[in-house]
Design a protein around this motif. Sequence first.
Motif, PDB file in Angstrom:
ATOM      1  N   ARG B  79      54.050  50.038  34.280  1.00  0.00           N
ATOM      2  CA  ARG B  79      54.443  48.984  33.357  1.00  0.00           C
ATOM      3  C   ARG B  79      55.348  47.976  34.061  1.00  0.00           C
ATOM      4  N   LEU B  80      56.147  48.450  35.006  1.00  0.00           N
ATOM      5  CA  LEU B  80      57.098  47.565  35.687  1.00  0.00           C
ATOM      6  C   LEU B  80      57.047  47.858  37.177  1.00  0.00           C
ATOM      7  N   VAL B  81      56.837  46.806  37.960  1.00  0.00           N
ATOM      8  CA  VAL B  81      56.749  46.929  39.413  1.00  0.00           C
ATOM      9  C   VAL B  81      57.744  45.951  40.027  1.00  0.00           C
ATOM     10  N   LEU B  82      58.739  46.476  40.725  1.00  0.00           N
ATOM     11  CA  LEU B  82      59.777  45.627  41.315  1.00  0.00           C
ATOM     12  C   LEU B  82      59.732  45.765  42.829  1.00  0.00           C
ATOM     13  N   GLY B  83      59.580  44.647  43.518  1.00  0.00           N
ATOM     14  CA  GLY B  83      59.454  44.647  44.970  1.00  0.00           C
ATOM     15  C   GLY B  83      60.763  44.258  45.642  1.00  0.00           C
ATOM     16  N   ALA B  84      61.164  45.056  46.629  1.00  0.00           N
ATOM     17  CA  ALA B  84      62.402  44.763  47.355  1.00  0.00           C
ATOM     18  C   ALA B  84      62.139  43.673  48.387  1.00  0.00           C
ATOM     19  N   THR B  85      62.961  42.627  48.356  1.00  0.00           N
ATOM     20  CA  THR B  85      62.823  41.552  49.327  1.00  0.00           C
ATOM     21  C   THR B  85      64.147  41.371  50.045  1.00  0.00           C
ATOM     22  N   ALA B  86      64.070  41.268  51.368  1.00  0.00           N
ATOM     23  CA  ALA B  86      65.287  41.140  52.169  1.00  0.00           C
ATOM     24  C   ALA B  86      65.871  39.742  52.026  1.00  0.00           C
ATOM     25  N   ARG B  87      65.003  38.778  51.931  1.00  0.00           N
ATOM     26  CA  ARG B  87      65.483  37.402  51.836  1.00  0.00           C
ATOM     27  C   ARG B  87      65.027  36.780  50.532  1.00  0.00           C
ATOM     28  N   GLN B  88      65.753  35.757  50.109  1.00  0.00           N
ATOM     29  CA  GLN B  88      65.251  34.994  48.981  1.00  0.00           C
ATOM     30  C   GLN B  88      64.056  34.192  49.468  1.00  0.00           C
ATOM     31  N   ARG B  89      62.937  34.381  48.833  1.00  0.00           N
ATOM     32  CA  ARG B  89      61.746  33.654  49.219  1.00  0.00           C
ATOM     33  C   ARG B  89      61.345  32.744  48.078  1.00  0.00           C
ATOM     34  N   PRO B 181      53.981  46.977  26.379  1.00  0.00           N
ATOM     35  CA  PRO B 181      53.329  45.977  27.226  1.00  0.00           C
ATOM     36  C   PRO B 181      52.109  46.568  27.927  1.00  0.00           C
ATOM     37  N   ALA B 182      51.167  45.701  28.227  1.00  0.00           N
ATOM     38  CA  ALA B 182      49.981  46.130  28.964  1.00  0.00           C
ATOM     39  C   ALA B 182      50.383  46.582  30.364  1.00  0.00           C
ATOM     40  N   ASP B 183      49.568  47.452  30.972  1.00  0.00           N
ATOM     41  CA  ASP B 183      49.928  47.938  32.305  1.00  0.00           C
ATOM     42  C   ASP B 183      49.491  46.937  33.386  1.00  0.00           C
ATOM     43  N   ALA B 184      49.837  47.256  34.627  1.00  0.00           N
ATOM     44  CA  ALA B 184      49.611  46.311  35.727  1.00  0.00           C
ATOM     45  C   ALA B 184      48.133  45.992  35.910  1.00  0.00           C
ATOM     46  N   ALA B 185      47.285  47.005  35.773  1.00  0.00           N
ATOM     47  CA  ALA B 185      45.855  46.774  35.967  1.00  0.00           C
ATOM     48  C   ALA B 185      45.317  45.797  34.920  1.00  0.00           C
ATOM     49  N   ALA B 186      45.763  45.962  33.666  1.00  0.00           N
ATOM     50  CA  ALA B 186      45.313  45.051  32.610  1.00  0.00           C
ATOM     51  C   ALA B 186      45.814  43.629  32.866  1.00  0.00           C
ATOM     52  N   MET B 187      47.064  43.518  33.340  1.00  0.00           N
ATOM     53  CA  MET B 187      47.600  42.184  33.645  1.00  0.00           C
ATOM     54  C   MET B 187      46.810  41.538  34.780  1.00  0.00           C
ATOM     55  N   GLU B 188      46.461  42.329  35.804  1.00  0.00           N
ATOM     56  CA  GLU B 188      45.685  41.756  36.915  1.00  0.00           C
ATOM     57  C   GLU B 188      44.308  41.318  36.433  1.00  0.00           C
ATOM     58  N   GLY B 189      43.708  42.075  35.524  1.00  0.00           N
ATOM     59  CA  GLY B 189      42.431  41.675  34.961  1.00  0.00           C
ATOM     60  C   GLY B 189      42.536  40.342  34.228  1.00  0.00           C
ATOM     61  N   PHE B 190      43.626  40.198  33.477  1.00  0.00           N
ATOM     62  CA  PHE B 190      43.853  38.925  32.784  1.00  0.00           C
ATOM     63  C   PHE B 190      44.044  37.781  33.782  1.00  0.00           C
ATOM     64  N   PHE B 191      44.822  38.009  34.823  1.00  0.00           N
ATOM     65  CA  PHE B 191      45.085  36.922  35.784  1.00  0.00           C
ATOM     66  C   PHE B 191      43.801  36.501  36.506  1.00  0.00           C
ATOM     67  N   ALA B 192      42.937  37.481  36.798  1.00  0.00           N
ATOM     68  CA  ALA B 192      41.662  37.139  37.437  1.00  0.00           C
ATOM     69  C   ALA B 192      40.811  36.287  36.488  1.00  0.00           C
ATOM     70  N   HIS B 193      40.808  36.677  35.216  1.00  0.00           N
ATOM     71  CA  HIS B 193      40.057  35.924  34.212  1.00  0.00           C
ATOM     72  C   HIS B 193      40.633  34.505  34.071  1.00  0.00           C
ATOM     73  N   LEU B 194      41.951  34.416  34.064  1.00  0.00           N
ATOM     74  CA  LEU B 194      42.608  33.111  33.973  1.00  0.00           C
ATOM     75  C   LEU B 194      42.234  32.227  35.162  1.00  0.00           C
ATOM     76  N   ALA B 195      42.262  32.804  36.369  1.00  0.00           N
ATOM     77  CA  ALA B 195      41.931  32.021  37.564  1.00  0.00           C
ATOM     78  C   ALA B 195      40.500  31.504  37.495  1.00  0.00           C
ATOM     79  N   PRO B 225      52.982  40.691  27.612  1.00  0.00           N
ATOM     80  CA  PRO B 225      52.042  40.837  26.497  1.00  0.00           C
ATOM     81  C   PRO B 225      51.563  42.278  26.346  1.00  0.00           C
ATOM     82  N   ASP B 226      51.303  42.687  25.109  1.00  0.00           N
ATOM     83  CA  ASP B 226      50.703  44.007  24.889  1.00  0.00           C
ATOM     84  C   ASP B 226      49.179  43.868  24.970  1.00  0.00           C
ATOM     85  N   GLU B 227      48.481  44.999  24.832  1.00  0.00           N
ATOM     86  CA  GLU B 227      47.017  44.998  24.994  1.00  0.00           C
ATOM     87  C   GLU B 227      46.330  44.050  24.006  1.00  0.00           C
ATOM     88  N   ARG B 228      46.819  44.057  22.757  1.00  0.00           N
ATOM     89  CA  ARG B 228      46.161  43.230  21.751  1.00  0.00           C
ATOM     90  C   ARG B 228      46.363  41.746  22.056  1.00  0.00           C
TER      91      ARG B 228
END
Lengths: 250, 250
Positions: B79-89, B181-195, B225-228
């Motif tokens: 549900r939540l993926v946080l990436g460690a970054t050494a620098r502000q990008r 909230p929807a999980d990461a796979a569902a969000m990626e599916g939405f983003f691909a559809h959006l693109a 967003p949730d699944e619905r």
Amino acid sequence: MPDAVLADRFRFVLVRTSHPGNIGSAARAIRTMGFARLVLVAPQRYPHDDVTAMAAGADDVLSRIVVVPDLASAIADCRLVLGATARQRNVALTEHTPRQAAPVALDAAKADGEVAFVFGNERTGLENDELALCHGAVHIPAAPDFSSLNLAQAVQLLAYEARMALLDNPVAPPPKKSDPPADAAAMEGFFAHLAATLDDIEFHKGRSPQTILLRLRKLFLRAQPDERELRVLRGILSDAQRMAKLAKER
Amino acid sequence: MPDAVLADRFRFVLVRTSHPGNIGSAARAIRTMGFARLVLVAPQRYPHDDVTAMAAGADDVLSRIVVVPDLASAIADCRLVLGATARQRNVALTEHTPRQAAPVALDAAKADGEVAFVFGNERTGLENDELALCHGAVHIPAAPDFSSLNLAQAVQLLAYEARMALLDNPVAPPPKKSDPPADAAAMEGFFAHLAATLDDIEFHKGRSPQTILLRLRKLFLRAQPDERELRVLRGILSDAQRMAKLAKER
């Protein structure tokens, strides 16, 4: 008072360290957190190539390392001496978590005092006569069934908490701002545009427009888009409307 | 809800780690903070004797290590993926300090979600396509002129902050619930559809698709967003695509 001046009142004292690699790792750890002073009490192997290797470029810390024969010499000029303990012991010392210890240490530094964080040998920790020289104990709240942190990891955590306390200081720069959310009028403009677009692309098809629009309102209000994000969204709506218009001109 | 149940919703994901000793040190680091789940994405050398040596007895963590070929596989159910970054990008991700990230992560875990902290290769960090899979960035506020923490040290700090957040919340209140909230796979599916939809409705017209898509990712990840809700959004995209197809058949 500049942060760098305050930071330079902190020293990290490693007592009877066995592994020179840990000295290097500790040097790197304090350097990443803006500190520079490492004091070694009777290190078992020093100097050693592993120190340099594990310091990973924290050369300014290495060049300032001081070696002394006993803890008393390491802390003689200190106003506050806090000893790291892996376990809760029955010593007559005030015990802090790292988070509690950091502001206490910062206050001492601000009052013109020298501050020491003291770390014992990897396996045996600080001896009781060494703890007796400390003004307080710092206990990292580790898992009770696996509480032994690597030495350099413990140094990292205390240095991190000290840095966080320093950054909370008024001299820290203000946090950078993201754009503010769009205002209510802009949001209503977007929702009207969204409603019109859903009609144009024939989205509803028998479903209740009101229910769908309420759901979408809730979603977008939760996201709090800024003005620029609203422009992107409205650009997408406009292109969808354009396609719908072209489709219907057939 | 017992702390141990909450803690077991956290995973620490190490991506393309070069040095097996760092894997062992990370295992020890999370174990001291009460966590147990390490996921390795395409480790350069694993298994390796250094893993066991540096784990210093964190055998229960080692026995549960999972190895996967890419980051997407490591986080698909999160549900939540946080990436460690050494620098502000200049990535379009919400950026947290570890202290800010910990309660956000804890909230996600309390709401029955899986949470991942993601750490890149020692030298190169996370690639941009890996950061794009993250819902937020965690930036350790290190000294600007020496900001590179050892990998296991960074793991230790985030695990520490997560543990501090857990200890501040010994008994979780029941989450007040809308749908999760929807999980990461569902969000990626939405983003691909959006693109795909933006291409179909000829949205870009000379603008950089990458910049726009990153901005939209940030907006929709923020909304959680949730699944619905995702189904409604994807329904809108499908109708816009249908109109675009009709328009082009003229």
